[in-house]
Motif scaffolding. Structure first.
Motif, PDB file in Angstrom:
ATOM      1  N   GLN A   1     -38.451 -52.103 -10.051  1.00  0.00           N
ATOM      2  CA  GLN A   1     -37.231 -51.472 -10.982  1.00  0.00           C
ATOM      3  C   GLN A   1     -36.150 -50.940  -9.644  1.00  0.00           C
ATOM      4  O   GLN A   1     -36.129 -50.122  -9.044  1.00  0.00           O
ATOM      5  CB  GLN A   1     -37.165 -50.189 -11.882  1.00  0.00           C
TER       6      GLN A   1
ATOM      7  N   LYS B   1     -32.141 -49.706 -10.440  1.00  0.00           N
ATOM      8  CA  LYS B   1     -31.572 -49.410 -11.513  1.00  0.00           C
ATOM      9  C   LYS B   1     -30.263 -48.498 -10.602  1.00  0.00           C
ATOM     10  O   LYS B   1     -28.754 -48.842 -11.459  1.00  0.00           O
ATOM     11  CB  LYS B   1     -32.449 -48.080 -13.166  1.00  0.00           C
ATOM     12  N   TYR B   2     -30.345 -47.579 -10.032  1.00  0.00           N
ATOM     13  CA  TYR B   2     -29.271 -46.698  -9.597  1.00  0.00           C
ATOM     14  C   TYR B   2     -28.991 -47.190  -8.151  1.00  0.00           C
ATOM     15  O   TYR B   2     -30.497 -47.732  -7.780  1.00  0.00           O
ATOM     16  CB  TYR B   2     -29.685 -45.388  -9.830  1.00  0.00           C
TER      17      TYR B   2
ATOM     18  N   THR C   1     -31.904 -45.461  -5.913  1.00  0.00           N
ATOM     19  CA  THR C   1     -33.069 -44.986  -5.184  1.00  0.00           C
ATOM     20  C   THR C   1     -34.087 -46.747  -5.857  1.00  0.00           C
ATOM     21  O   THR C   1     -33.645 -47.148  -7.157  1.00  0.00           O
ATOM     22  CB  THR C   1     -33.934 -43.964  -6.158  1.00  0.00           C
TER      23      THR C   1
ATOM     24  N   LEU D   1     -37.497 -48.042  -7.665  1.00  0.00           N
ATOM     25  CA  LEU D   1     -38.984 -47.882  -8.399  1.00  0.00           C
ATOM     26  C   LEU D   1     -39.518 -49.383  -8.265  1.00  0.00           C
ATOM     27  O   LEU D   1     -39.902 -50.019  -8.330  1.00  0.00           O
ATOM     28  CB  LEU D   1     -38.239 -47.586  -9.769  1.00  0.00           C
TER      29      LEU D   1
ATOM     30  N   ARG E   1     -40.825 -40.907  -2.902  1.00  0.00           N
ATOM     31  CA  ARG E   1     -41.196 -40.160  -4.381  1.00  0.00           C
ATOM     32  C   ARG E   1     -42.244 -40.720  -4.496  1.00  0.00           C
ATOM     33  O   ARG E   1     -42.978 -42.071  -4.682  1.00  0.00           O
ATOM     34  CB  ARG E   1     -40.188 -39.477  -5.318  1.00  0.00           C
TER      35      ARG E   1
ATOM     36  N   TYR F   1     -36.886 -29.706 -11.028  1.00  0.00           N
ATOM     37  CA  TYR F   1     -35.843 -30.600 -10.585  1.00  0.00           C
ATOM     38  C   TYR F   1     -35.557 -31.015 -12.430  1.00  0.00           C
ATOM     39  O   TYR F   1     -33.498 -30.785 -12.132  1.00  0.00           O
ATOM     40  CB  TYR F   1     -37.011 -31.741  -9.869  1.00  0.00           C
ATOM     41  N   TYR F   2     -36.074 -31.709 -13.701  1.00  0.00           N
ATOM     42  CA  TYR F   2     -35.240 -31.859 -13.976  1.00  0.00           C
ATOM     43  C   TYR F   2     -36.246 -31.552 -15.509  1.00  0.00           C
ATOM     44  O   TYR F   2     -37.012 -31.631 -15.275  1.00  0.00           O
ATOM     45  CB  TYR F   2     -35.283 -33.684 -14.832  1.00  0.00           C
TER      46      TYR F   2
ATOM     47  N   SER G   1     -32.259 -40.667 -20.473  1.00  0.00           N
ATOM     48  CA  SER G   1     -32.472 -41.274 -19.592  1.00  0.00           C
ATOM     49  C   SER G   1     -32.424 -42.554 -20.880  1.00  0.00           C
ATOM     50  O   SER G   1     -33.133 -43.180 -21.020  1.00  0.00           O
ATOM     51  CB  SER G   1     -33.967 -41.886 -18.930  1.00  0.00           C
TER      52      SER G   1
ATOM     53  N   LYS H   1     -28.034 -41.756 -16.757  1.00  0.00           N
ATOM     54  CA  LYS H   1     -29.407 -40.183 -16.815  1.00  0.00           C
ATOM     55  C   LYS H   1     -27.449 -39.212 -17.375  1.00  0.00           C
ATOM     56  O   LYS H   1     -26.971 -39.009 -16.369  1.00  0.00           O
ATOM     57  CB  LYS H   1     -29.890 -39.728 -15.987  1.00  0.00           C
TER      58      LYS H   1
ATOM     59  N   GLN I   1     -26.438 -39.628 -13.247  1.00  0.00           N
ATOM     60  CA  GLN I   1     -26.733 -40.656 -12.276  1.00  0.00           C
ATOM     61  C   GLN I   1     -26.487 -42.085 -13.066  1.00  0.00           C
ATOM     62  O   GLN I   1     -26.498 -41.897 -14.755  1.00  0.00           O
ATOM     63  CB  GLN I   1     -28.534 -41.143 -12.276  1.00  0.00           C
TER      64      GLN I   1
HETATM   65  C1  PLP Z   1     -34.750 -41.031 -13.116  1.00  0.00           C
HETATM   66  C2  PLP Z   1     -34.315 -42.803 -11.705  1.00  0.00           C
HETATM   67  C3  PLP Z   1     -34.270 -41.919 -10.842  1.00  0.00           C
HETATM   68  C4  PLP Z   1     -33.690 -41.172  -9.713  1.00  0.00           C
HETATM   69  O1  PLP Z   1     -33.063 -40.121 -10.038  1.00  0.00           O
HETATM   70  P1  PLP Z   1     -33.202 -39.200  -9.539  1.00  0.00           P
HETATM   71  O2  PLP Z   1     -31.228 -38.644 -10.133  1.00  0.00           O
HETATM   72  O3  PLP Z   1     -32.247 -39.513  -8.434  1.00  0.00           O
HETATM   73  O4  PLP Z   1     -33.986 -38.390  -9.008  1.00  0.00           O
HETATM   74  C5  PLP Z   1     -34.260 -43.570 -10.209  1.00  0.00           C
HETATM   75  N1  PLP Z   1     -34.676 -44.452 -11.063  1.00  0.00           N
HETATM   76  C6  PLP Z   1     -34.423 -44.783 -12.052  1.00  0.00           C
HETATM   77  C7  PLP Z   1     -34.925 -46.081 -13.288  1.00  0.00           C
HETATM   78  C8  PLP Z   1     -34.644 -43.337 -13.219  1.00  0.00           C
HETATM   79  O5  PLP Z   1     -34.376 -43.074 -13.985  1.00  0.00           O
END
Ligand code: PLP
Ligand code: SF4
Length: 466
Positions: A143, A145-146, A149, A151, A236, A335-336, A380, A385, A406
């Motif tokens: 995935q 999305k952002y 990062t 996944l 991570r 963290y969250y 989320s 986010k 995010q």
């Molecule tokens: C939470 C999340 C991340 C990581 O977000 P960070 O704010 O960098 O921890 C990356 N991808 C998705 C889809 C997420 O839900």
């Protein structure tokens, strides 16, 4: 030196006392000794829920984390054992009757499947919007999305040492094939990352990647350390093993191999963060849990902690304050705090945004600045986010102050926006712009992104290449 020998002694003690990993699932509900204190009706009810939603727990959780004198209110019991309130009343009644009359497994499964499909297992546009494209083909098990990062869902990491009752990933565990995402094709995600230098962080997630043997986990981590992927600065691993099976990092056969792998990440000049899912302070209250954090940190990895706020499990400010304090004491980083998302058994577990904010603030006030690295309560959502920053009075109107931490479109991050205060709201969808506008500032942009995505898929299906 003293520390070294003390640590060695602790590990030796843990090894001597280590028990073999044992799991319990639906078929053990009738025989698990601790459950014999329940009435037969309660056990049938538990089986009825477990037929629909996955149930898995291990002896460490049963023997060391749950306080059986406090069942059914015990938070860890609520976290791991099926509860009647998790199914809609009608669905529950139907399953209950079937289990009580000992219906054939085939019949039970068919009924369960129908209920599962009606429970919305992949919220927030995950399947459609986040799947990246490589050579005009969707890339399974990944995935994006952002921007920063990516996944990865390793195929062998799609289960956990125990299952959380509120988990939205249950479709992955109950084997609804078309709803699963899992990555098998290492070559494909490596090529994708090479083609995306804007990606600086890779998050291995699941299920729980720490269910994998060290040798299998290595197949995901080692390639990320290659010089050709030097833009990946952090790796991570999202895991609940430190809570549900801390022995993973101490006495499991390949525990030392896991820790060497973590060290290799540092030696390669990258950062490893174990994103530990801790729901309740009790999960950090056993010697083995403390030792696991110690050993992970000794490899140079950071332990960052996150969890959703869940009714019946951790909906109290004191629980969170204690959780964050224990984390800080062990050198782990809060963290969250997430708001439980819109899926499956959510009604039973959901907490309103107004209450979530109050719990967050009441807990936040109780910890020192080192604990205030935590952000939340955060949703989320499809767009990103979204954190609930607070409630404010603007022009005489009570509003929620919201902000993207995010976002699918990086331009949206950091811009505060306002929603009419709503005591009952549990999710972003329940909120309305405070300005009286029809929709929030990002919604048109989100539709556009989705439409572009959909037409992209349609073209590919029709055999066009753009
Ligand atoms: C939470 C999340 C991340 C990581 O977000 P960070 O704010 O960098 O921890 C990356 N991808 C998705 C889809 C997420 O839900
Ligand atoms: S450990 Fe994570 S993925 Fe596994 S059941 Fe719990 S929330 Fe879900």
């Amino acid at each position: 030196m003293l520390y070294g020998t003390l640590m060695e002694r602790r590990i030796a003690n843990a090894r001597a006392g280590a028990r073999k990993y044992r799991v319990y699932t639906r078929k053990d509900i009738g025989t698990l000794p601790q459950l014999q204190r329940l009435s037969v009706t309660d056990r049938v009810a538990m089986e009825a829920v477990a037929a629909v939603l996955p149930f898995r727990v291990n002896h460490y959780v049963v023997e060391d984390l749950i306080d059986w004198s406090n069942v059914p209110d015990d938070p860890i019991y609520q976290l791991t054992f099926p509860q009647p309130g998790m199914l809609r009343r009608r669905d529950f009644a139907r399953m209950f009757r079937m289990i009580r009359r000992d219906a054939p497994e085939r019949e039970v499964r068919a009924a369960a499947r129908a209920i599962q499909y009606s429970m919305n297992p992949h919220p927030a546009g995950q399947l459609d919007l986040n799947v990246p494209v490589l050579d005009d083909e969707p890339l399974p098990g990944v995935q994006h999305k952002y921007r920063e990062t990516v996944l990865i869902f390793p195929a062998a990491g799609q289960t956990c040492h125990a299952y959380c009752t509120y988990c939205f990933r249950w479709a992955q565990f109950v084997g609804i094939e078309e709803l699963k995402f899992a990555s098998r094709e290492a070559d494909a995600w490596q090529r994708y990352l090479k083609a995306h230098p804007e990606v600086t962080s890779v998050l291995l997630t699941g299920g729980d990647p720490m269910i994998m043997k060290a040798a299998v986990l290595r197949r995901y981590i080692e390639p990320l350390l290659a010089p050709s992927l030097s833009h990946i600065s952090s790796i991570r691993i999202g895991s609940k093993a430190p809570a549900y099976w801390p022995y993973r990092f101490v006495t499991d056969e390949d525990a030392d191999e896991i820790l060497s792998l973590f060290e290799e990440v540092r030696q390669a000049g990258r950062h490893l963060a174990l994103m530990a899912h801790y729901s309740h302070p009790r999960e950090l209250g056993t010697p083995i849990a403390e030792l696991a954090v110690r050993r992970i940190r000794d490899t140079g990895a950071a332990v960052r902690c996150q969890a959703p706020l869940v009714r019946h499990v951790n909906d109290s400010a004191d629980a969170w304050a204690q959780l964050w304090r224990r984390q800080v004491r062990l050198g782990a980083i809060p963290y969250y705090m997430f708001v439980e998302r819109d899926t499956g058994p959510r009604d039973y577990f959901s907490v309103s945004l107004a209450r979530a904010l109050k719990i967050f603030n009441d807990a936040y006030r109780q910890v020192s600045g080192l604990g205030r690295t935590v952000r939340g309560p955060s949703m989320s959502a499809t767009a990103g986010k979204v954190v609930v920053e607070g409630v404010a009075l603007v022009g005489g109107q009570r509003v929620f102050v919201l902000k993207f931490l995010q976002a699918r479109n990086p331009e949206w991050v950091g811009r505060p926006f306002f929603a009419k205060f709503d005591e009952q709201a549990t999710w972003l969808d329940d909120l309305e712009p405070a300005s009286g506008a029809k929709e929030f500032f990002f919604e048109a942009g989100l539709r556009e992104l989705a439409a572009r995505r959909a037409s992209g898929w349609a073209e590919r299906e029709a055999g066009f290449t753009a």
